[in-house]
Design a protein around this motif. Structure first.
Motif, PDB file in Angstrom:
ATOM      1  N   UNK A  98      -2.711   6.006  -4.812  1.00 53.50           N
ATOM      2  CA  UNK A  98      -1.884   7.038  -4.330  1.00 53.50           C
ATOM      3  C   UNK A  98      -0.645   6.452  -3.401  1.00 53.50           C
ATOM      4  N   UNK A  99       0.358   6.548  -3.595  1.00 52.14           N
ATOM      5  CA  UNK A  99       1.585   5.740  -2.655  1.00 52.14           C
ATOM      6  C   UNK A  99       1.169   6.643  -1.304  1.00 52.14           C
ATOM      7  N   UNK A 100       1.343   5.701  -0.284  1.00 49.04           N
ATOM      8  CA  UNK A 100       1.379   6.148   1.079  1.00 49.04           C
ATOM      9  C   UNK A 100       2.335   5.776   2.039  1.00 49.04           C
TER      10      UNK A 100
ATOM     11  N   UNK B  56       0.898  -1.140  -0.078  1.00 52.43           N
ATOM     12  CA  UNK B  56      -0.107   0.072   0.182  1.00 52.43           C
ATOM     13  C   UNK B  56       0.803   1.200  -0.026  1.00 52.43           C
ATOM     14  N   UNK B  57       2.107   1.034   0.797  1.00 53.79           N
ATOM     15  CA  UNK B  57       3.090   2.322   0.748  1.00 53.79           C
ATOM     16  C   UNK B  57       3.365   2.485  -0.552  1.00 53.79           C
ATOM     17  N   UNK B  58       3.495   1.400  -1.457  1.00 53.18           N
ATOM     18  CA  UNK B  58       4.194   1.682  -2.799  1.00 53.18           C
ATOM     19  C   UNK B  58       2.926   2.114  -3.604  1.00 53.18           C
ATOM     20  N   UNK B  59       1.846   2.232  -3.425  1.00 51.28           N
ATOM     21  CA  UNK B  59       0.678   2.630  -4.359  1.00 51.28           C
ATOM     22  C   UNK B  59      -0.095   1.616  -4.600  1.00 51.28           C
ATOM     23  N   UNK B  60      -0.089   0.367  -4.101  1.00 46.54           N
ATOM     24  CA  UNK B  60      -0.950  -0.902  -4.838  1.00 46.54           C
ATOM     25  C   UNK B  60      -2.179  -0.685  -3.763  1.00 46.54           C
ATOM     26  N   UNK B  61      -3.464  -0.265  -4.511  1.00 47.23           N
ATOM     27  CA  UNK B  61      -4.630  -0.139  -3.762  1.00 47.23           C
ATOM     28  C   UNK B  61      -5.392  -1.662  -3.965  1.00 47.23           C
ATOM     29  N   UNK B  62      -5.140  -2.251  -5.143  1.00 44.56           N
ATOM     30  CA  UNK B  62      -5.735  -3.743  -5.353  1.00 44.56           C
ATOM     31  C   UNK B  62      -4.789  -4.792  -5.040  1.00 44.56           C
ATOM     32  N   UNK B  63      -5.141  -5.551  -4.165  1.00 46.40           N
ATOM     33  CA  UNK B  63      -4.122  -6.670  -3.688  1.00 46.40           C
ATOM     34  C   UNK B  63      -4.982  -8.031  -3.813  1.00 46.40           C
TER      35      UNK B  63
END
Ligand code: B12
Ligand code: SF4
Length: 500
Positions: A492-494, A199-206
């Motif tokens: 969005x990267x978090x 999620x930090x890298x911007x993956x919203x779909x896992x």
């Protein structure tokens, strides 16, 4: 000396739907002293052979569908002077084939995390063994992927595994035989750490790349409760409690996170589980419907599924609890008749499934279906281009038959054409637009249409059509559409996200 890890594919789309997890897990298992492994995923683009040099160690992971391309790469890498190592489900089932046809110096069977460092060490010492037994590692040994090696903006979904193994024994599936029937669950904190990193890298779909996210059903608990000895019941309860613990942890993910998993439809009888899934942002699941008739379910040893109207109701239950379903149906079962195709389409359309896939029964090695089919072919099976059909994965893709198992009443072409027909109807513009009501805004509905169309092009047209012009057109179309589609999935990267 470089270590390479290669995911073979005969078709590349430039953009990948889901990260091939094994590639990133084995990258993590590569000891630092051998440098940063070079990763190639051919579903993105073909391997550049000039990067492979004498003395390099080349790891190739194969499932049955990409084994032939894997063997081409292995043979070329060996000719270039590299050490060639095969692993993955197909190499586990046919280790000798990888050596005979793929130029393998070594084959790793089973899980790769523990064996891979040993293989590299032996290759570097110039003395690889022919076989390494990777076995089945426990959940606490599963490794997170080296996601720092991901190419920027190339995948729609990331993948994380929470459990390996499945207690069922479906006739067309090899998972319960290779990964085992005992669920091996990964520790909740490890799963969470990996998901947070993505999620930090911007993956919203896992995608939760699990064999079966629901390894303990209410019926399993009822049956275990009838036994005198409570130990099995306690074990099941502990497994179930861990699932809930994981889902409670996932609840804390940002609201726009979307998880997708694979699950049996028995979960529909367990509203507490479905509600926990929804709260955990598990917004979709592949449900193996397989057949809409009781006879079909018997054919595949899946009596725990429902058929007919009870099936429609079970599938709708998922949606009522906020979990979208990708229904997976199989055609070509011995009890299927021409009317089954229409019945199936009708069930798929009435049961509120958001997506569906219609696959033709394929005897995958390691399955009960394969064993029975291979036996039925006798000592001299039919050959295509000199290759026995019982080794169908060795037949070049363009000549590979689409239907293997002889059907009592339907011809192979009837099964193929009717399957294609069901895809065409389920994914007609009108049907997709109708289903797009599942999302609210116009923008989201248009995105839904795009995703449905690309899904169909990637999975149906390139696999089922016999007309090579149609296959090439579909691959081109999918390649072209993949770029805007990938943008829809980008989050969005978090970098500052913390959950623990
Ligand atoms: C998630 C998943 C998918 C996802 C994502 C695929 C992706 N891009 O990653 C989706 C839904 C897209 C998918 C699609 C399909 N899948 Co699938 N999928 C899986 C699943 C459930 C998990 C895979 C996974 O990520 N595991 C986690 C990683 C870490 O484990 P792993 O891949 O096994 O790798 C480990 C070892 O094998 C080994 N290893 C692997 N490679 C290498 C290489 C080397 C060098 C070494 C040393 C070790 C090694 O080490 C790894 C770590 O332990 C598996 C089931 C399973 N248990 O494998 C089925 C499975 C692989 N899929 C299968 C099938 C049939 C398909 C489809 C053909 C279904 C269909 N009819 O459309 C398509 C094919 C798509 C394609 N062209 O690749 C079959 C394959 C059977 C076979 N004999 O090949 C499996 C086994 C499921 C089954 N029912 O039997 N799949
Ligand atoms: S098809 Fe699904 S439920 Fe059946 S054995 Fe395989 S993973 Fe388990």
């Amino acid at each position: 000396m470089n270590v390479h890890l290669i995911n073979p594919s005969h078709v590349s789309f430039g953009i990948g739907v889901i990260t091939p997890r094994w590639l990133y897990v084995l990258a993590a298992a590569t000891p630092a002293e051998y440098g940063v492994p070079v990763l190639t995923d051919e579903t993105l683009e073909l391997l550049d052979m000039s990067r492979i040099e004498r003395g390099d160690v080349v790891g190739i992971g194969i499932h049955t569908g990409n084994a032939l391309r894997g063997y081409e790469i292995g043979t070329a890498a060996r000719a270039a002077g590299a050490y060639v190592v095969f692993g993955g489900i197909h190499a586990t089932l046919y280790p000798d084939e990888a050596r005979d046809l793929g130029g393998a110096h070594a084959v790793v069977t089973g899980d790769g995390e523990r064996a891979w460092p040993m293989v590299i060490r032996d290759c570097v010492a110039g003395a690889p063994q022919e076989r390494y037994e990777g076995g089945r590692i426990e959940g606490d040994e599963f490794m997170p992927g080296r996601w720092d090696l991901l190419p920027e903006g190339r995948y729609m979904w990331a993948s994380v595994q929470t459990v390996r193994g499945c207690p069922k024994h479906c006739s067309f599936c090899s998972v319960w035989r290779t990964d085992g029937q005992r669920p091996r669950q990964r520790h909740v904190d490890r799963v969470l750490d990996e998901i947070v990193e993505l999620r930090r890298r911007g993956f919203r779909f896992i995608a939760l790349a699990d064999d079966n996210f629901y390894p303990v059903t209410l019926e399993d608990l009822r049956m275990a409760a009838r036994r005198q000895d409570p130990s099995h019941l306690n074990e099941l309860k502990a497994t179930r409690a861990e699932r809930f613990e994981l889902m409670a942890a996932l609840e804390r993910m940002p609201d726009d996170t979307v998880f997708f998993t694979q699950i049996t439809m028995e979960a529909a009888e367990d509203p507490e589980f479905l509600d926990a899934m929804r709260k955990a942002h598990i917004k979709g699941a592949l449900v193996g419907v397989e057949s809409v008739t009781p006879e079909g379910l018997k054919d595949v040893y899946k009596n725990f599924n429902e058929s007919g109207e009870a099936l429609v109701e079970r599938l709708r239950t998922f949606r009522r609890h906020g979990v979208h379903v990708l229904g997976s149906f199989i055609f070509g079962l011995p009890s299927d008749r021409l009317a089954t195709f229409d019945t199936c389409l009708s069930v798929a359309e009435r049961s509120d499934v958001t997506f569906a896939q219609f696959v033709m029964l394929t005897p995958f090695p390691g399955t009960l279906d394969f064993a029975a089919w291979e036996k039925s072919l006798g000592p001299e099976p039919e050959r295509v281009g000199g290759i026995p059909v019982s080794r169908h994965w060795l037949i070049p893709q363009q000549n590979r038959p689409k239907v293997y198992i002889e059907h009592p009443v339907l011809s192979a072409e009837q099964i193929r054409a009717s399957t294609q027909g069901v895809w065409d109807q389920f994914y007609s513009f009108r049907s997709i637009w109708n289903r797009s009501k599942a999302v609210r805004s116009l923008k989201a509905r248009l995105a839904f249409v795009l995703i449905s169309k690309i899904y169909r092009q990637m999975y149906a047209n390139t696999g089922i059509a016999t007309d090579s012009a149609r296959v090439n057109r579909s691959a081109r179309w999918a390649r072209w559409m993949a770029v805007p589609c990938r943008r829809l999935f980008a989050g969005r990267p978090m970098p500052d996200l913390q959950l623990r």
